[in-house]
Design a protein around this motif. Structure first.
Motif, PDB file in Angstrom:
ATOM      1  N   GLU A 152       0.822  -1.208   0.000  1.00 27.31           N
ATOM      2  CA  GLU A 152       0.000   0.000   0.000  1.00 27.31           C
ATOM      3  C   GLU A 152       0.855   1.256   0.000  1.00 27.31           C
ATOM      4  N   ARG A 153       1.908   1.270   0.836  1.00 29.82           N
ATOM      5  CA  ARG A 153       2.798   2.434   0.893  1.00 29.82           C
ATOM      6  C   ARG A 153       3.477   2.653  -0.458  1.00 29.82           C
ATOM      7  N   GLU A 154       3.901   1.562  -1.079  1.00 27.09           N
ATOM      8  CA  GLU A 154       4.588   1.679  -2.365  1.00 27.09           C
ATOM      9  C   GLU A 154       3.656   2.282  -3.420  1.00 27.09           C
ATOM     10  N   ILE A 155       2.426   1.786  -3.498  1.00 25.55           N
ATOM     11  CA  ILE A 155       1.492   2.270  -4.515  1.00 25.55           C
ATOM     12  C   ILE A 155       1.121   3.721  -4.256  1.00 25.55           C
ATOM     13  N   VAL A 156       0.888   4.057  -2.996  1.00 24.96           N
ATOM     14  CA  VAL A 156       0.567   5.448  -2.670  1.00 24.96           C
ATOM     15  C   VAL A 156       1.745   6.363  -3.020  1.00 24.96           C
ATOM     16  N   THR A 157       2.960   5.915  -2.754  1.00 26.79           N
ATOM     17  CA  THR A 157       4.151   6.723  -3.065  1.00 26.79           C
ATOM     18  C   THR A 157       4.268   6.948  -4.561  1.00 26.79           C
ATOM     19  N   LEU A 158       4.060   5.901  -5.357  1.00 24.74           N
ATOM     20  CA  LEU A 158       4.130   6.049  -6.810  1.00 24.74           C
ATOM     21  C   LEU A 158       3.039   6.981  -7.310  1.00 24.74           C
ATOM     22  N   ALA A 159       1.844   6.880  -6.719  1.00 28.95           N
ATOM     23  CA  ALA A 159       0.772   7.794  -7.095  1.00 28.95           C
ATOM     24  C   ALA A 159       1.157   9.230  -6.745  1.00 28.95           C
ATOM     25  N   ALA A 160       1.805   9.391  -5.586  1.00 27.79           N
ATOM     26  CA  ALA A 160       2.239  10.730  -5.171  1.00 27.79           C
ATOM     27  C   ALA A 160       3.287  11.299  -6.121  1.00 27.79           C
ATOM     28  N   ARG A 161       4.072  10.424  -6.754  1.00 32.59           N
ATOM     29  CA  ARG A 161       5.085  10.867  -7.716  1.00 32.59           C
ATOM     30  C   ARG A 161       4.465  11.278  -9.047  1.00 32.59           C
ATOM     31  N   GLY A 162       3.149  11.103  -9.190  1.00 29.76           N
ATOM     32  CA  GLY A 162       2.478  11.543 -10.404  1.00 29.76           C
ATOM     33  C   GLY A 162       2.137  10.442 -11.383  1.00 29.76           C
ATOM     34  N   LEU A 163       2.397   9.169 -11.037  1.00 27.13           N
ATOM     35  CA  LEU A 163       2.076   8.080 -11.947  1.00 27.13           C
ATOM     36  C   LEU A 163       0.574   7.817 -11.934  1.00 27.13           C
ATOM     37  N   THR A 164       0.020   7.471 -13.100  1.00 30.05           N
ATOM     38  CA  THR A 164      -1.387   7.092 -13.178  1.00 30.05           C
ATOM     39  C   THR A 164      -1.557   5.663 -12.666  1.00 30.05           C
ATOM     40  N   ASN A 165      -2.800   5.269 -12.426  1.00 26.83           N
ATOM     41  CA  ASN A 165      -3.047   3.890 -11.981  1.00 26.83           C
ATOM     42  C   ASN A 165      -2.544   2.884 -13.000  1.00 26.83           C
ATOM     43  N   LYS A 166      -2.737   3.191 -14.291  1.00 24.97           N
ATOM     44  CA  LYS A 166      -2.264   2.284 -15.351  1.00 24.97           C
ATOM     45  C   LYS A 166      -0.737   2.165 -15.320  1.00 24.97           C
ATOM     46  N   GLU A 167      -0.031   3.290 -15.137  1.00 22.93           N
ATOM     47  CA  GLU A 167       1.435   3.274 -15.091  1.00 22.93           C
ATOM     48  C   GLU A 167       1.930   2.499 -13.871  1.00 22.93           C
ATOM     49  N   ILE A 168       1.242   2.672 -12.740  1.00 25.71           N
ATOM     50  CA  ILE A 168       1.627   1.926 -11.539  1.00 25.71           C
ATOM     51  C   ILE A 168       1.423   0.431 -11.771  1.00 25.71           C
ATOM     52  N   ALA A 169       0.292   0.071 -12.362  1.00 25.48           N
ATOM     53  CA  ALA A 169       0.008  -1.337 -12.622  1.00 25.48           C
ATOM     54  C   ALA A 169       1.057  -1.946 -13.546  1.00 25.48           C
ATOM     55  N   ASP A 170       1.446  -1.213 -14.594  1.00 24.45           N
ATOM     56  CA  ASP A 170       2.455  -1.725 -15.528  1.00 24.45           C
ATOM     57  C   ASP A 170       3.806  -1.913 -14.828  1.00 24.45           C
ATOM     58  N   ARG A 171       4.155  -0.963 -13.971  1.00 24.29           N
ATOM     59  CA  ARG A 171       5.458  -1.052 -13.299  1.00 24.29           C
ATOM     60  C   ARG A 171       5.492  -2.222 -12.319  1.00 24.29           C
ATOM     61  N   LEU A 172       4.398  -2.464 -11.614  1.00 23.50           N
ATOM     62  CA  LEU A 172       4.376  -3.505 -10.586  1.00 23.50           C
ATOM     63  C   LEU A 172       3.868  -4.852 -11.113  1.00 23.50           C
ATOM     64  N   VAL A 173       3.487  -4.867 -12.395  1.00 26.03           N
ATOM     65  CA  VAL A 173       2.965  -6.080 -13.041  1.00 26.03           C
ATOM     66  C   VAL A 173       1.744  -6.599 -12.257  1.00 26.03           C
ATOM     67  N   VAL A 174       0.799  -5.726 -12.033  1.00 19.94           N
ATOM     68  CA  VAL A 174      -0.472  -6.092 -11.408  1.00 19.94           C
ATOM     69  C   VAL A 174      -1.581  -5.443 -12.237  1.00 19.94           C
ATOM     70  N   SER A 175      -2.810  -5.738 -11.890  1.00 19.59           N
ATOM     71  CA  SER A 175      -3.929  -5.159 -12.630  1.00 19.59           C
ATOM     72  C   SER A 175      -4.244  -3.760 -12.121  1.00 19.59           C
ATOM     73  N   VAL A 176      -4.897  -2.981 -12.956  1.00 20.55           N
ATOM     74  CA  VAL A 176      -5.321  -1.642 -12.544  1.00 20.55           C
ATOM     75  C   VAL A 176      -6.307  -1.750 -11.385  1.00 20.55           C
ATOM     76  N   ARG A 177      -7.156  -2.772 -11.410  1.00 21.47           N
ATOM     77  CA  ARG A 177      -8.118  -2.969 -10.323  1.00 21.47           C
ATOM     78  C   ARG A 177      -7.397  -3.172  -8.991  1.00 21.47           C
ATOM     79  N   THR A 178      -6.272  -3.933  -9.030  1.00 24.37           N
ATOM     80  CA  THR A 178      -5.494  -4.153  -7.805  1.00 24.37           C
ATOM     81  C   THR A 178      -4.958  -2.819  -7.268  1.00 24.37           C
ATOM     82  N   VAL A 179      -4.451  -1.996  -8.153  1.00 23.50           N
ATOM     83  CA  VAL A 179      -3.932  -0.685  -7.750  1.00 23.50           C
ATOM     84  C   VAL A 179      -5.047   0.146  -7.121  1.00 23.50           C
ATOM     85  N   GLU A 180      -6.209   0.159  -7.771  1.00 27.46           N
ATOM     86  CA  GLU A 180      -7.335   0.935  -7.241  1.00 27.46           C
ATOM     87  C   GLU A 180      -7.750   0.447  -5.859  1.00 27.46           C
ATOM     88  N   GLY A 181      -7.732  -0.876  -5.682  1.00 27.44           N
ATOM     89  CA  GLY A 181      -8.104  -1.436  -4.385  1.00 27.44           C
ATOM     90  C   GLY A 181      -7.149  -1.015  -3.283  1.00 27.44           C
TER      91      GLY A 181
END
Length: 841
Positions: free
Chosen positions: A788-817
């Motif tokens: 959770e901290r990692e995803i929130v940090t990446l979001a804080a850096r300006g990455l979109t949910n899709k970009e976060i999902a691609d970087r972490l190799v997870v689904s966009v739904r997982t990021v949103e959750g």
């Protein structure tokens, strides 16, 4: 009373004092004495005398009355500048003001001259405190430079300016203004560097001429001889100048004699005396004086390499007939002192004077280090055609292949040159010398086993030339250290260092060996030895302007990074990088950028780390294959600085795989442990296995750290932190303490968690501001999981949910959750508020 030499800042300090009292409501009066006004009674106080008649007493009283004519509520402060130049009546007025306490008085006087009795009595009779202002120390001069220029100043540039001005603020001011205007003092990558020789401005020349004073013609001749040739041995100077004149120059304060070992040397009292006189001496006269000095030096034995070098330079700058043997020998001496530009000049002069193979080879060697590799390769190819002996063929092959490998970045062509020479040379000893070069190539290419095999074969040969001993040692130290056999490295390196003291190019070879030695000591965790080498090389190069200085500064930066002193590392590495950008010592800028990237990333400076990483990638040096795992670790640290901890762990694991496949077990330990510091306990089993084959404390402590993290054992993590700190590696010490605090917190052990967090904070401070993932997590604990901290940090850096999902190799739904759950835990609904809470940690 402020006393001191001209230019030390007396006037400025006095004016600042009056300005300060003026702001408190006092009335201030400023009087400046001059040599011309001294001829007139009350000349310095003429503006206060007015039209008073009736003789000196009336004039004195009128000036006193006007000076003190202020409102009853205000006091009077009088500043008298250069009081040693006051006429007797003006001095009497100042004396009266002080003794009667009618006003507060600040007086400046120049030391070394005579003052009116009334001025001298002010301090001798205890009426005024006398403060002796000294020139700035080197550290003070550097701090002043950095304050004025608004940024860090290269250490050698600051040292050169201090040596030239001797801490005189006025001279320093004039010098800085002139050199900035000329473009020789400029900011390179945020570091101020001074290149070239100073051009004395008219204003500075006037100040220096005034300080030197009026000199008789014979004394001026002695000064000019020293200006061209200083320092000169006293016996040599007495052969050039009449002894009585030398004594008169010493008495006049323009010449000083100092001891250099068993010798007495004469030089001008201030370095700027020589600069001013050299600027005033015509070219023909300078050449005549240089010829006289060179001729006189020839009558003395060249006891030191520097003596022969200086004699050759004087001869080259004179109207004497050139001596090709002297010039060729001096060119090699210039390389010994790593003055490569001078080596080029002397070698070219030797060739023009009829020198043959030797000066041509020396010229080629100098040019490879002056980053003119393409031209050197063609000249060496021609030189190879005229080589007549196997020794000459080997010499050409070694220099040419080194130029191709490190300067031109063509490793395959370098190996081809060695292969061709091997086929053309019949002498077995010379072929063994080529094997030494192969050892170095294998080591740099990341083939440690082949490097050890070739190095041992070469070093077993009788009468292996010293240069080849050092090159073989490069390969041996790298091969042994990378495979984890660091216990064998010390003896191997000792032979290389000893051999590097003898050949003319030994300094560069020894510094290269020191760099490789430090790399393997860092991998083994032997940081005290690493520090010693860095500081030894720094001491050797601190006063040498040019490549050797840059190499010494780079080693200091590597050592500071290995210790976790991050701001110090950044300071030294930025300085080295600024110099190497202008004159790249082959491969050293690449190494410098690699360490600088990691230092920025460990400090949490993501933007700076990403910038240097981009440069590092663009300038990747193909000859440094053995650093491939380290390059992957640099990527990992940059990812971690951006909050992408999962990606950082993957990159560290990739680095470990690269190292394992190349047989670089020591690098594998470092890479796996980096993943542990990022929070991955899975390398524990492999690290335990590596302790059986990798020497040094790093593998042992890394395995214990990984096991403690896997067991979530706060006590064991605390113990690992203590062991890292004892080893001197402060960043993992801070990480282990931070991980201990987090582990204690999960178990509800609040007191232990606070103690471990305090320890982590102290260690982070010792690291000069480290900001690693573990330290960020403990600095401001949040009720978030690691993902959770990692995803929130990446979001804080300006990455979109899709970009976060691609970087972490997870689904966009997982990021949103994860973002939804993090928002619920922290009680915020807006993405910006969520980002602010995490980035403030």
């Amino acid at each position: 009373m402020l006393a001191g030499a001209a230019g030390v800042g007396k006037t400025r300090l006095a004016r600042e004092t009056l300005a300060s009292t003026g702001r408190r409501g006092d009335v201030t009066r400023w009087v400046a004495a001059t040599l011309s006004a001294r001829q007139v009674p009350m000349g310095a106080f003429g503006a206060w005398v007015g039209a008073a008649g009736g003789g000196p007493a009336r004039a004195l009283q009128a000036a006193r009355d006007r000076l003190l004519a202020v409102p009853d509520t205000a006091g009077v402060v009088v500043g008298v500048d250069d009081a040693h130049l006051l006429d007797e009546l003006s001095a009497l007025l100042v004396h009266q003001l002080v003794v009667s306490r009618a006003a507060a008085v600040v007086v400046t006087v120049r030391t070394g001259g005579t003052s009116p009795d009334a001025v001298t009595a002010l301090w001798k009779d205890g009426h005024l405190d006398r403060l002796e202002l000294q020139p700035l120390s080197e550290d003070e001069s550097t701090r002043l430079l950095e304050a004025v220029l608004g940024g860090p100043v290269e250490s050698i540039s600051a040292a050169r300016m201090w040596a030239l001005t001797q801490g005189n603020v006025l001279y320093l001011h004039q010098l800085v203004d002139g050199e900035r205007a000329a473009g020789r003092l400029s900011s390179v990558h945020g570091v101020w560097r001074w290149t070239g020789k100073p051009a004395i401005t008219p204003g500075l020349a006037e100040l220096i001429e005034a300080r030197m004073g009026a000199l008789s013609e014979p004394v001026r001749e002695a000064v000019d001889v020293l200006a061209v040739g200083e320092p000169l041995g006293v016996p040599l100077l007495l052969q050039l100048v009449d002894p009585a004149v030398v004594e008169a120059a010493e008495a006049a304060g323009v010449l000083t004699v100092e001891r250099d070992g068993q010798r007495l040397r004469a030089r001008l009292t201030h370095p700027l005396f020589g600069e001013v006189r050299r600027a005033a001496i015509g070219r023909l006269r300078a050449r005549r004086l240089a010829g006289r000095i060179a001729t006189a030096m020839a009558t003395f034995a060249d006891r030191r390499a520097s003596d022969r070098l200086r004699r050759a330079v004087f001869a080259l700058d004179s109207d004497l007939r050139p001596d090709p043997e002297l010039l060729a020998s001096a060119a090699q001496s210039a390389i010994r002192f790593v003055d490569l530009a001078l080596a080029e000049r002397l070698a070219r002069a030797a060739i023009a004077a009829g020198g043959g193979f030797e000066p041509r080879l020396t010229l080629a060697y100098a040019l490879t280090w002056l980053d003119r590799g393409a031209k050197v390769d063609s000249e060496l190819a021609e030189l190879g055609e005229v080589a007549r002996t196997d020794v000459q063929r080997r010499q050409v092959a070694v220099v040419r292949s080194g130029n191709l490998f490190w300067t031109l970045r063509k490793p395959a062509e370098a190996v081809a040159v060695i292969d061709a020479a091997d086929a053309a040379i019949s002498d077995a000893a010379q072929r063994q010398a080529l094997t030494a070069m192969r050892a170095a190539f294998h080591g740099f290419a990341g083939r440690p086993d082949e490097a050890v095999r070739c190095a041992r074969a070469a070093l077993a040969a009788a009468d292996l030339p010293d240069e080849q001993v050092v090159l073989a040692t490069w390969g041996l130290v790298l091969g042994l250290g990378l495979t984890g056999r660091c216990d064998e490295v010390e003896a191997a390196a000792a032979r290389g260092y000893a051999a590097g003291t003898r050949p003319f190019d030994g300094a560069v070879l020894r510094f290269g060996l020191s760099d490789l030695h430090m790399i393997v000591l860092r991998l083994a965790g032997r940081l005290d030895e690493l520090d010693r080498i860095a500081h030894d090389r720094r001491a050797e190069s601190a006063s040498v302007f040019g490549p050797l200085h840059l190499m010494g500064v780079t080693l200091l930066g590597h050592a500071a990074l290995a210790r976790g002193r991050l701001r110090t590392a950044v300071r030294w590495l930025r300085e080295a990088r600024a110099g190497l950008a202008d004159a790249d010592v082959p491969g050293w800028e690449f190494r410098c950028l690699l360490s600088l990237t990691e230092a920025f990333a460990m400090s949490g400076d993501r933007a700076a780390a990403e910038g240097t990483l981009a440069e590092l990638q663009a300038g990747r040096h193909p000859a440094f294959g053995f650093l491939a795992p380290e390059l992957s670790l640099a990527h990992a640290w940059v990812a971690a600085a951006g909050g992408a901890v999962t990606q950082a762990i993957e990159l560290a694991t990739t680095a470990a795989g690269e190292a394992a496949r190349a047989g670089q077990l020591a690098h594998e330990v470092l890479a796996l442990h980096t993943a542990v510091c990022f929070g991955d306990p899975t390398p524990a089993a492999r690290l335990a296995e590596l302790t059986r084959s990798v020497d040094g404390p790093r593998a042992q402590v890394a395995a214990a750290h990984a096991a403690a993290l896997g067991a979530d054992d706060g006590v064991a993590l605390d113990e690992a932190s203590v062991r890292w700190e004892r080893m001197g590696d402060l960043v993992p010490a801070a990480d282990a303490a931070a991980q201990a605090a987090t582990g204690y917190g999960r178990r509800g052990a609040g007191a232990a968690a606070q103690s471990a967090a305090a320890r982590a904070y102290r260690l982070a401070q010792s690291c000069e501001g480290a900001r690693t993932p573990a330290l960020v997590a403990v600095a401001r604990p949040l009720p978030l999981t690691g993902r959770e901290r990692e995803i929130v940090t990446l979001a804080a850096r300006g990455l979109t949910n899709k970009e976060i999902a691609d970087r972490l190799v997870v689904s966009v739904r997982t990021v949103e959750g994860h973002l939804y759950r993090a928002s619920a835990k922290l009680g915020v609904t807006r993405r910006a508020d969520l980002a602010a809470m995490v980035l403030d940690c």
